[in-house]
Design an enzyme around this catalytic site. Structure first.
Site, PDB file in Angstrom:
ATOM      1  N   GLN A  91     -18.260  17.333  -3.577  1.00 61.37           N
ATOM      2  CA  GLN A  91     -16.713  18.417  -4.504  1.00 61.37           C
ATOM      3  C   GLN A  91     -16.298  16.658  -5.265  1.00 61.37           C
ATOM      4  OE1 GLN A  91     -17.029  20.588  -5.972  1.00 61.37           O
ATOM      5  NE2 GLN A  91     -18.907  21.256  -4.628  1.00 61.37           N
TER       6      GLN A  91
ATOM      7  N   LYS B 206     -24.640  17.035  -7.958  1.00 59.59           N
ATOM      8  CA  LYS B 206     -23.225  17.285  -8.216  1.00 59.59           C
ATOM      9  C   LYS B 206     -22.504  16.383  -9.734  1.00 59.59           C
ATOM     10  CE  LYS B 206     -22.915  20.204  -4.407  1.00 59.59           C
ATOM     11  NZ  LYS B 206     -23.582  21.591  -5.071  1.00 59.59           N
TER      12      LYS B 206
ATOM     13  N   CYS C  83     -21.484  30.039   0.397  1.00 63.33           N
ATOM     14  CA  CYS C  83     -21.438  28.970   1.603  1.00 63.33           C
ATOM     15  C   CYS C  83     -20.086  28.667   2.699  1.00 63.33           C
ATOM     16  CB  CYS C  83     -22.260  27.466   1.443  1.00 63.33           C
ATOM     17  SG  CYS C  83     -23.855  27.928   0.352  1.00 63.33           S
TER      18      CYS C  83
END
Lengths: 137, 404
Positions: B200, B223, B361
Site C-alpha cells: 500500500q 496496486k 483480508c
C-alpha cells in the site's frame, strides 16, 4: 400456485421497476417483512458464513410440504431470501429439490447468487435443496 | 498538480457504471492503469513477443532487453544497490511466500518471527505455515484503538531469538503509516532481518529501500498502476545469496544432470520458469509513470481528499471511523449505525460508486474492533473532491432507505 407460477408472479411484480434504486427499495422492504427464524434456531449448525454477509436457515417438512425460515445480517440478502422462500414454501420436497430459481436472473439479481459474491446465498440455496432432498420420501 | 491532465491518462475513468459516471474509490484493492501501461503491454504482444533469456533470435533479445530494462527502472526508482536485488514475483503474496520458504529454511526450532496485529492475511499465514514447518514461534506487536502499533511493546518482544520481523508499511484496512524506520533499527540491533510489506506504499509515498535499510521489501504491480500478476521482492544481495531457491525449473539453473543441479545467480535463482514478461515490462512503464510525478504533490492531494472526505463523512449521524492514526494515507474505513456494509456497498454500486466492503483480508483487525467488517473508501491521485461530493450525496440517499 406452483413454483413456476409464483416465479412468474415475482417477475411481473419487478417488471414495473425501471430504476435500480426503486427495485432495491422494494427488495429492502421485503427484507424488513421477512418472517424471522426463531431465535432458538439461530445456532452454529444453521449458520452459513459468507465473506460479506451471513445467513441462518431452518428447514422443516410437515405433511410433505417444505417450510423454510431464515435470517441474515444484511437487509438486501434478507430481501432476496424472502423471494426465494416465497417461491418454495409449502411446496413438496421433490419440487423444491428440482427448482432452479431462474427468476432471480430474470429480475436482474443474478449477481447476488454468484459464487464469488460470498454473501451466503449460494450456500443457502444449496442447503435448501439438500434439506428438500433429505425429506423426499 | 493538474488532476484533469492526470485523469485523461486513465481511460477507464470515462466509463459509466449502471449509467452513472464511475467513481472509483477501491484503489486499495487495485489502482487503474494509465494509457502508457496499457499500450506498453499491447505493444509487447503486438511487436515484441518472444521468450526471454536464452534466445539467439532478434525478438528474444529485444524482449529480454525490455524485461531487464524494466528491472533497472525499478531498481533506480527504489534506490536498490544492484538490479539483481529486484526479483520479479507474482505479487506481494508471492514475494512474502518466497521469503517465508527460502529465508525460513535458514531458521531453527527456537527462533522467533515477529509480525503485527494489523497485517493483511498474506503477511500472517505464510509465517504461521513457516512456524508449523520449522517449530519457530510467532510473536505479535499489538495495536491500540486508534490503529497504531504499540512500539514500546515491540521493543520488549525483540531478543536474540528474533530472526525476522515482517510488518506492513501502510495498513490496507486502516491507512496507518507505520514507523518502519524505528522497527528496522531496533530489529537490526538484535541481529534480526526485516521484511516490509509495501503493497500500500509506493503508490502514495516515495520509497527508498537503502534509506529505509530494510532487508526485504515486497509489493504488487497492480496496486501502483501496473499490470496484475506481477510484483517485486527486493532483497539485499548478501541475504538472497544465503537463501536456497524457492521453486525449481528452467532459468534458475546453472547446470543440470540427473544426479545434481547447480543453481543460477541472482536474480535468476529465484525466478524459475518463463516469467510474466508482459507484466514485468508493463510494470517498468508504471514506474516511469511514477517517475513523471512529483510524489510530494501526490501525497498532498491525497491528504486533502482524506481530510475533506473525513470532514464530510463526520456530518453523517451514527458514523464510526476505524483507523484514526496520526500518520495515515488516503484510506477511510467506517460503519454507519444500523447499516450493514454489504447493503451499503451494493447500493453505492448501483449509483456508480465502487468501494470495498468486508474484512479486507484483515480479520484480526476486525476481531480487535469487534466488528465483522467495514466500508472502505481508498483514494488515488486521480480522485477529486467532486467525486467525494457524489459519494456523500449517494450515502445520504441510501441511509434512509436502509434504516428502519
Amino acid at each position: 400456485m406452483s413454483i413456476k407460477e409464483k416465479e412468474q408472479e415475482i417477475i411481473d411484480e419487478f417488471a414495473i421497476y425501471e430504476d435500480w434504486m426503486d427495485k432495491y427499495e422494494y427488495i429492502i422492504e421485503l427484507g424488513k417483512e421477512l418472517p424471522l427464524i426463531e431465535e432458538q434456531y439461530k445456532t452454529e449448525d444453521r449458520l452459513i458464513k459468507g465473506c460479506q454477509s451471513q445467513v441462518w436457515l431452518n428447514a422443516e417438512c410437515i405433511d410433505n410440504k417444505m417450510n423454510f425460515t431464515a435470517d441474515s445480517d444484511a437487509i438486501i440478502t434478507k430481501g432476496i431470501i424472502a423471494l426465494l422462500i416465497r417461491v418454495v414454501n409449502d411446496e413438496s420436497p421433490e419440487d423444491v429439490a428440482r427448482s432452479e430459481f431462474k427468476f432471480i436472473k430474470e429480475i436482474g439479481l443474478q449477481e447476488h447468487l454468484s459464487p464469488t459474491r460470498s454473501n451466503g446465498l449460494v450456500s443457502m440455496v444449496k442447503d435448501m435443496k439438500l434439506n428438500a432432498l433429505k425429506a423426499v420420501k | 498538480m493538474n488532476i484533469k491532465a492526470i485523469r485523461s491518462q486513465f481511460p477507464i475513468l470515462e466509463e459509466k457504471i449502471h449509467g452513472k459516471p464511475l467513481v472509483y474509490f477501491d484503489n486499495g484493492a487495485t489502482t487503474q492503469k494509465p494509457l502508457s501501461v496499457i499500450q506498453r503491454v499491447n505493444d509487447y504482444y503486438s511487436k515484441e513477443n518472444a521468450n526471454i533469456h536464452r534466445g539467439v533470435h532478434t525478438l528474444s533479445q529485444e524482449a529480454t532487453t525490455a524485461y531487464e530494462n524494466a528491472r533497472n527502472t525499478i531498481q533506480e526508482y527504489l534506490g536498490a544497490k544492484q538490479s539483481h536485488e529486484i526479483l520479479f514475483t507474482k505479487g506481494t503474496t508471492d514475494s512474502i511466500n518466497l521469503v517465508a520458504f527460502s529465508f525460513g529454511e535458514l531458521l531453527n526450532a527456537d527462533d522467533e518471527v515477529i509480525i503485527s496485529a494489523m497485517e493483511h492475511h498474506s503477511n500472517i499465514v505464510p509465517w504461521q505455515m513457516l512456524c508449523e514447518r520449522k517449530g519457530c514461534k510467532l510473536r505479535v506487536i499489538p495495536m491500540n484503538e486508534k490503529g497504531e502499533l504499540e512500539l514500546d511493546v515491540y521493543d520488549t518482544l525483540l531478543s536474540e531469538k528474533t530472526k525476522l520481523v515482517a510488518v506492513t508499511h501502510i495498513s490496507n484496512a486502516l491507512g496507518t503509516v507505520n514507523n518502519v524506520e524505528h522497527i528496522i533499527e531496533k530489529a537490526h540491533a538484535v541481529g534480526a532481518k526485516v521484511l516490509i510489506d509495501g503493497a500500500q506504499s509506493i503508490q502514495h509515498i516515495k520509497v527508498n529501500v537503502q534509506d529505509l535499510g530494510c532487508d526485504f521489501y515486497a509489493f504488487s504491480g497492480h496496486k501502483l498502476f501496473g499490470p496484475t500478476g506481477i510484483g517485486v521482492l527486493y532483497g539485499k544481495e548478501e541475504i538472497l545469496n544465503q537463501m536456497p531457491p524457492y521453486q525449481g525449473g528452467g532459468d534458475m539453473i546453472k547446470e543440470v544432470t540427473l544426479e545434481k543441479t547447480t543453481y543460477n545467480e541472482l536474480p535468476h535463482k529465484f525466478e524459475a520458469g518463463t516469467p510474466n514478461i508482459a507484466g514485468g515490462i508493463g510494470l517498468g512503464t508504471a514506474f516511469e509513470f511514477l517517475n513523471s510525478l512529483n510524489m510530494e504533490d501526490v501525497l498532498k492531494h491525497e491528504q486533502e481528499l482524506l481530510n475533506y472526505a473525513t470532514e464530510e463523512l463526520s456530518k453523517i449521524e451514527g458514523i464510526q471511523f476505524y483507523g484514526e492514526a496520526e500518520e495515515k494515507t488516503s484510506v477511510i474505513s467506517f460503519l454507519i449505525d444500523g447499516l450493514h456494509p454489504y447493503d451499503v456497498g451494493t447500493l453505492l454500486d448501483k449509483m456508480g460508486i465502487a468501494v470495498r466492503t468486508g474484512h479486507h483480508c484483515t480479520q484480526p483487525i476486525m476481531d480487535q474492533f469487534g466488528i465483522p467488517g467495514t466500508i472502505r473508501a481508498s483514494f488515488a491521485l486521480y480522485n477529486t473532491k467532486e467525486e467525494i461530493d457524489l459519494f456523500i450525496a449517494a450515502l445520504n440517499r441510501i441511509i434512509p432507505i436502509l434504516q428502519d
